[in-house]
Design a protein around this motif. Sequence first.
Motif, short mmCIF file in Angstrom:
data_model
loop_
_atom_site.label_atom_id
_atom_site.label_comp_id
_atom_site.label_asym_id
_atom_site.label_seq_id
_atom_site.Cartn_x
_atom_site.Cartn_y
_atom_site.Cartn_z
N MET A 109 0.83 -1.20 0.00
CA MET A 109 0.00 0.00 0.00
C MET A 109 0.87 1.25 0.00
SD MET A 109 -3.40 0.75 2.12
CE MET A 109 -4.43 2.13 1.71
N PHE A 111 0.39 5.45 0.57
CA PHE A 111 -0.62 6.31 1.19
C PHE A 111 -0.66 7.69 0.56
CE2 PHE A 111 0.42 2.97 4.05
CZ PHE A 111 -0.79 2.62 4.62
N LYS A 113 -0.36 10.70 1.97
CA LYS A 113 0.77 11.54 2.35
C LYS A 113 2.00 10.66 2.39
CE LYS A 113 1.98 14.51 5.97
NZ LYS A 113 2.19 14.01 7.29
N ASN A 115 4.84 8.76 3.69
CA ASN A 115 5.11 8.48 5.10
C ASN A 115 6.32 7.57 5.27
OD1 ASN A 115 3.90 6.26 4.02
ND2 ASN A 115 2.42 5.95 5.64
N PRO A 116 7.50 8.03 4.81
CA PRO A 116 8.69 7.20 5.05
C PRO A 116 8.93 7.09 6.56
CG PRO A 116 9.32 9.38 4.32
CD PRO A 116 7.84 9.30 4.18
N PHE A 117 9.54 5.97 6.96
CA PHE A 117 9.92 5.84 8.36
C PHE A 117 11.01 6.86 8.67
CE2 PHE A 117 8.97 1.21 7.42
CZ PHE A 117 7.70 1.27 7.98
N PRO A 118 11.05 7.35 9.90
CA PRO A 118 12.12 8.28 10.25
C PRO A 118 13.45 7.56 10.44
CG PRO A 118 10.65 7.96 12.11
CD PRO A 118 10.09 7.16 10.98
N LYS A 119 13.83 6.83 9.42
CA LYS A 119 15.10 6.09 9.44
C LYS A 119 15.81 6.38 8.12
CE LYS A 119 12.97 2.18 11.87
NZ LYS A 119 13.61 2.06 13.15
N SER A 120 16.94 5.72 7.92
CA SER A 120 17.69 5.99 6.69
C SER A 120 16.93 5.44 5.47
CB SER A 120 19.06 5.33 6.78
OG SER A 120 18.92 3.94 6.68
N TYR A 127 13.41 -2.65 5.66
CA TYR A 127 12.59 -3.08 6.81
C TYR A 127 11.63 -4.21 6.45
CZ TYR A 127 9.45 -3.01 10.75
OH TYR A 127 8.70 -3.38 11.82
N GLY A 128 10.88 -4.03 5.35
CA GLY A 128 9.89 -5.04 4.96
C GLY A 128 10.52 -6.40 4.71
N ASP A 163 22.37 6.28 3.55
CA ASP A 163 22.35 6.33 5.02
C ASP A 163 21.74 7.62 5.53
OD1 ASP A 163 24.36 7.79 3.93
OD2 ASP A 163 25.81 7.39 5.53
N GLN A 164 21.27 8.47 4.61
CA GLN A 164 20.62 9.71 5.04
C GLN A 164 19.15 9.42 5.37
OE1 GLN A 164 22.16 13.12 4.56
NE2 GLN A 164 23.92 11.76 4.72
N PRO A 165 18.55 10.26 6.23
CA PRO A 165 17.15 9.99 6.58
C PRO A 165 16.21 10.11 5.38
CG PRO A 165 17.90 12.07 7.52
CD PRO A 165 19.11 11.38 6.98
N ARG A 181 9.47 1.02 -1.19
CA ARG A 181 9.33 0.24 0.05
C ARG A 181 8.26 -0.83 -0.12
NH1 ARG A 181 7.67 3.82 5.00
NH2 ARG A 181 5.68 3.82 3.90
N SER B 403 0.35 8.01 10.49
CA SER B 403 0.87 7.58 9.19
C SER B 403 2.03 6.60 9.37
CB SER B 403 1.32 8.80 8.39
OG SER B 403 2.38 9.45 9.03
N ILE B 404 2.79 6.73 10.48
CA ILE B 404 3.91 5.82 10.71
C ILE B 404 3.40 4.41 11.00
CG2 ILE B 404 5.83 5.31 12.26
CD1 ILE B 404 6.42 7.59 10.40
N ALA B 407 2.14 3.01 7.78
CA ALA B 407 3.25 2.62 6.90
C ALA B 407 3.76 1.25 7.29
CB ALA B 407 4.37 3.65 7.00
N GLY B 410 1.15 -1.39 6.65
CA GLY B 410 0.93 -1.52 5.21
C GLY B 410 1.93 -2.43 4.53
N ILE B 411 3.14 -2.55 5.08
CA ILE B 411 4.06 -3.49 4.45
C ILE B 411 4.10 -4.80 5.21
CG2 ILE B 411 5.57 -1.89 3.23
CD1 ILE B 411 7.45 -2.05 5.57
N HIS B 422 8.71 1.12 15.35
CA HIS B 422 8.48 2.46 14.80
C HIS B 422 7.86 3.43 15.79
CE1 HIS B 422 9.66 0.95 10.96
NE2 HIS B 422 8.85 -0.07 11.12
N ARG B 519 18.32 10.71 16.16
CA ARG B 519 18.12 9.53 15.30
C ARG B 519 16.83 9.68 14.51
NH1 ARG B 519 17.81 4.94 19.25
NH2 ARG B 519 17.27 3.82 17.36
N TRP B 520 16.34 10.86 14.39
CA TRP B 520 15.08 11.19 13.71
C TRP B 520 14.00 10.30 14.27
CZ3 TRP B 520 17.93 8.00 10.14
CH2 TRP B 520 19.20 8.51 9.89
#
Lengths: 272, 520
Positions: A109, A111, A113, A115-120, A127-128, A163-165, A181, B403-404, B407, B410-411, B422, B519-520
């Motif tokens: 899915m 979305f 907006k 909505n990337p995870f706040p990770k790299s 992750y998936g 490796d950037q967010p 993703r 949304s987190i 997300a 959703g996967i 998360h 770490r965002w």
Amino acid sequence: MSTEQRPVPTPTIGIPLMTDGTPKVAARNVNVYYGDKHAIRDVSMDISQREVTAFIGPSGCGKSTFLRCLNRMNDTIDICRIDGRIAIDDRDIYDRKMDVVQLRALVGMVFQKPNPFPKSIFENIAYGPRIHGLVDHKSDLDQLVQSSLERAGLWKEVKDRLDQPGTGLSGGQQQRLCIARAIAVQPEIILMDEPCSALDPIATSIVEDLIDELRASYTIVIVTHSMSQAARVSQKTAFFHLGDLVEFDETEKLFTNPQEQRTQDYVTGRFG
Amino acid sequence: MNTTTSGATRDKVARSLKRRYAAEKRFQAYGIAAIALALMMILTLFVTIFGTGYTAFWQTMINLEVTLYPQDIDPDNSRDAAAGMIAAARAKGIGLDGDAHLLDPRTAKQQALESDIATLSELALGRPMTADNPELIAFLKDRFLPANIGDEALVKDSLATWLGNEAGAFNRAIQSADYLRPVKQSISDLFPEVTGRRDKRSLYEIVSPGATYVLRDMVLDNPDLIGQRISVTVPMSDDIDQLEKGAIKAELPESARRVKDNQIAWFERLKDRGLIETTFNTTLFTAGDSREPELAGIWGAVVGSFFTLLVTLLLSFPIGVAAAVYLEEFAPTNWLTDLIEVNINNLAAVPSIVFGLLGLAVFLNFFGMPRSAPVVGGLVLTLMTLPTIIIASRAALKSVPPSIREAALGIGASKMQSIFHHVLPLAMPGMLTGTIIGMAQALGETAPLLMIGMVAFIVDIPGSPFDSATVMPVQIYLWSDSPERAFTERTSAAIMILLAFLVFMNAAAVVLRKRFERRW
């Protein structure tokens, strides 16, 4: 827009059910209730494989609700109740034996907006596959991340800063990251809920091209408010109104020669 | 027509503008006034505390020349006898570790118990004997030790006690020796003209009784000092210290102050001779509580607070976060959840002394846990901080954008994965802030700890959460309640130390939050 509902759902005009071949997704007499509100009324439709199907309709018509039924995202809403049958590859996804985690691995899915995870960026994609155990080795994972980003058309832009967010990318890039993703889990169906509504026209056209390319490998269902977008990217279009699936047909036919008065009014911009 | 209307509108707007801006200015002025008032109060508080407390970091000391005559410290010359006994015991294979001045009688007894009756009796009477030997029994009875013919355990215990007493005699002697006499002698030597019991007594009063502990520790450290003339720096008594710091005023009539005229005169002469010095008050930071202000320190309370907060943190953080995650993410919405939620909010408003009474009833009376112990204090403070942590953690979880979650779901992440991978990392800074606020609250809490006995007068530094202890705010309360003038400044100093810890904790909260947020 009026909120009154007709007491009896109107039968769908067009070709909601496939006449030949097997559908990827088959929905029969689906009703969705939010508490007392009847949000989806007796919708039956087939979604065919490796095609883009667009859902259009005015706000609150139930198109997003129906989309979210296809990967059971509505399960997270306590007051939401669903009856009817939705089958993917002839397996009922609301069956007791169906595991929702497995379903969502099969049905990705994207979305409204980004909505990337706040990770790299790397972690966003990895992750998936990691939680599903799709890869055994680090090198395979690197490979998968790269191929997913390549398919989403993002690899060239981000390969030097994996490796950037992910949250540091532009809106359009974030949305493509979310698509990458979803692809990384290797689903068969991708649901997109107004994926371009938060993007500018240039980013929108890039994402639309991407959808067109992905059609070769995935079954895509897209909800959109833009009729021109539906016309550009989809092969079939479903028009929802007040919880009814009013008309479902070949996109070209629906836009040029709608059978139903409400569809005509909507696609010509007379209401909505 | 059109222009006149718009002109009228413009005039009306212009007129109302003035009023609107005036209102805004007025509001700003109120705000600034409120902030100024608050700052002034804080400033007053700080000035009062610092003004009263800063002198506590200094202590008036005196240099004394003390002669440690052997007849005062070790009148029986037990040193050689004890050393001889230790050597003899070692020759028989009884492991007594430590030199004569270090070997405590009780320790020696414990070590002797590892040997058998035959060896011990050989040491005592020159030949191995059994527990039913009448000669051995008589030997022990002569020394007022319990012994029954044939009772092996009792005889052995008595023999070990005897050996412990012999081998530890010197240690006991220097532990309990009369160090006051050399101190008094040394002071008398400074003022040979002072005669008469009353005058001499008031002369001795100008030096702290803590001088004897200083001497004892020196002798325990190095027994060779016995018989020598040594120079020591010892604290003056609290009243002389207060006189020197100006808290007791010499201008007042003698009857209105605690220091007598002749004591002031002696002190002035000591100053003239250059024997008085002012040093940094390390005792305040290293000692436990004491009845003598110049010997009292905050360290016991600091360690007590540390253990108490450690227990509180270890219990309340995991329990609070787990409860918040369950209530926020997993709990079904029904009347039971609502009831729990309302009650948690109510608990946050319950007066803390009620938690103290609860702790007294449940932990002490029902479960029989030790009184005055940090572990019980920690349990009580856990009850008190849990609502704070749960409420803050739930707010932090609520503020994570949905949304987190979508997300992750959703996967194909399971609910648990989406929360732990998360949602929780994003909520963690808020949870940590809530926890540290709760901890700071717990650090300053007094009332519930009074209920479970942490208000006791405890001299020893606690070594574990199960030892008797007190905590910093209770120590402040105890000192503020003490009649000695010198405890006033120590109360303020203790408040300053407590405030320093609070500032440190809040700074830690900010740093931790920044670290996690990066770490965002």
